[in-house]
Scaffold this motif. Sequence first.
Motif, PDB file in Angstrom:
ATOM      1  N   UNK A   6       0.851  -1.197   0.000  1.00  0.00           N
ATOM      2  CA  UNK A   6       0.000   0.000   0.000  1.00  0.00           C
ATOM      3  C   UNK A   6       0.882   1.240   0.000  1.00  0.00           C
ATOM      4  N   UNK A   7       1.935   1.227   0.811  1.00  0.00           N
ATOM      5  CA  UNK A   7       2.869   2.353   0.835  1.00  0.00           C
ATOM      6  C   UNK A   7       3.560   2.519  -0.516  1.00  0.00           C
ATOM      7  N   UNK A   8       3.919   1.406  -1.138  1.00  0.00           N
ATOM      8  CA  UNK A   8       4.518   1.452  -2.472  1.00  0.00           C
ATOM      9  C   UNK A   8       3.565   2.141  -3.457  1.00  0.00           C
ATOM     10  N   UNK A  13       2.245   6.214  -6.905  1.00  0.00           N
ATOM     11  CA  UNK A  13       0.932   6.285  -7.534  1.00  0.00           C
ATOM     12  C   UNK A  13       0.855   7.222  -8.713  1.00  0.00           C
ATOM     13  N   UNK A  14       1.773   8.144  -8.813  1.00  0.00           N
ATOM     14  CA  UNK A  14       1.795   9.066  -9.953  1.00  0.00           C
ATOM     15  C   UNK A  14       2.029   8.295 -11.246  1.00  0.00           C
ATOM     16  N   UNK A  15       2.856   7.271 -11.160  1.00  0.00           N
ATOM     17  CA  UNK A  15       3.163   6.410 -12.298  1.00  0.00           C
ATOM     18  C   UNK A  15       2.456   5.078 -12.073  1.00  0.00           C
ATOM     19  N   UNK A  57      -3.161   1.815  -2.683  1.00  0.00           N
ATOM     20  CA  UNK A  57      -2.298   2.984  -2.529  1.00  0.00           C
ATOM     21  C   UNK A  57      -2.356   3.910  -3.724  1.00  0.00           C
ATOM     22  N   UNK A  58      -2.424   3.351  -4.916  1.00  0.00           N
ATOM     23  CA  UNK A  58      -2.508   4.157  -6.135  1.00  0.00           C
ATOM     24  C   UNK A  58      -3.808   4.954  -6.155  1.00  0.00           C
ATOM     25  N   UNK A  64      -6.033  12.004  -3.974  1.00  0.00           N
ATOM     26  CA  UNK A  64      -5.456  13.220  -3.386  1.00  0.00           C
ATOM     27  C   UNK A  64      -4.967  14.145  -4.487  1.00  0.00           C
ATOM     28  N   UNK A  65      -4.339  13.593  -5.500  1.00  0.00           N
ATOM     29  CA  UNK A  65      -3.872  14.393  -6.628  1.00  0.00           C
ATOM     30  C   UNK A  65      -5.037  15.100  -7.315  1.00  0.00           C
ATOM     31  N   UNK A  66      -6.136  14.390  -7.522  1.00  0.00           N
ATOM     32  CA  UNK A  66      -7.323  14.967  -8.146  1.00  0.00           C
ATOM     33  C   UNK A  66      -7.897  16.095  -7.284  1.00  0.00           C
TER      34      UNK A  66
END
Length: 81
Positions: A6-8, A13-15, A57-58, A64-66
Motif C-alpha cells: 500500500x505504501x509502495x 501512484x503518480x506512475x 495505494x494508487x 489526493x492528486x485529483x
Amino acid sequence: MIPTLILFGLVFGRWWRAALAVAALGWPLLLVATGVLGVEPALAGASGLAVLNAAVGVVVHQSVLWLVRNHRRAPAAPPGT
C-alpha cells in the motif's frame, strides 16, 4: 506485508501503470528470492494480491492528486464576500 505494498502504491501512484506492473512482477520475485515461497501456483495468487494492495495505494494517491488539482482550479472568492 500488505502495508508495504500500500505504501509502495502511495509513493509511486503518480506512475500507476508502472507501479502496478512492478508490484505484479516484483513481489513474487521477492518472495521467491527470500525463500518465503517456492516456484509454485501460489505465486499467481501472491501476484494478484500484490496488485490489489498496490492499487489501494494508487487510488488514494490519485484521489489526493485529483483533489489538489481541483482545489487549485477553483476560482477565488470575490472581494467583499
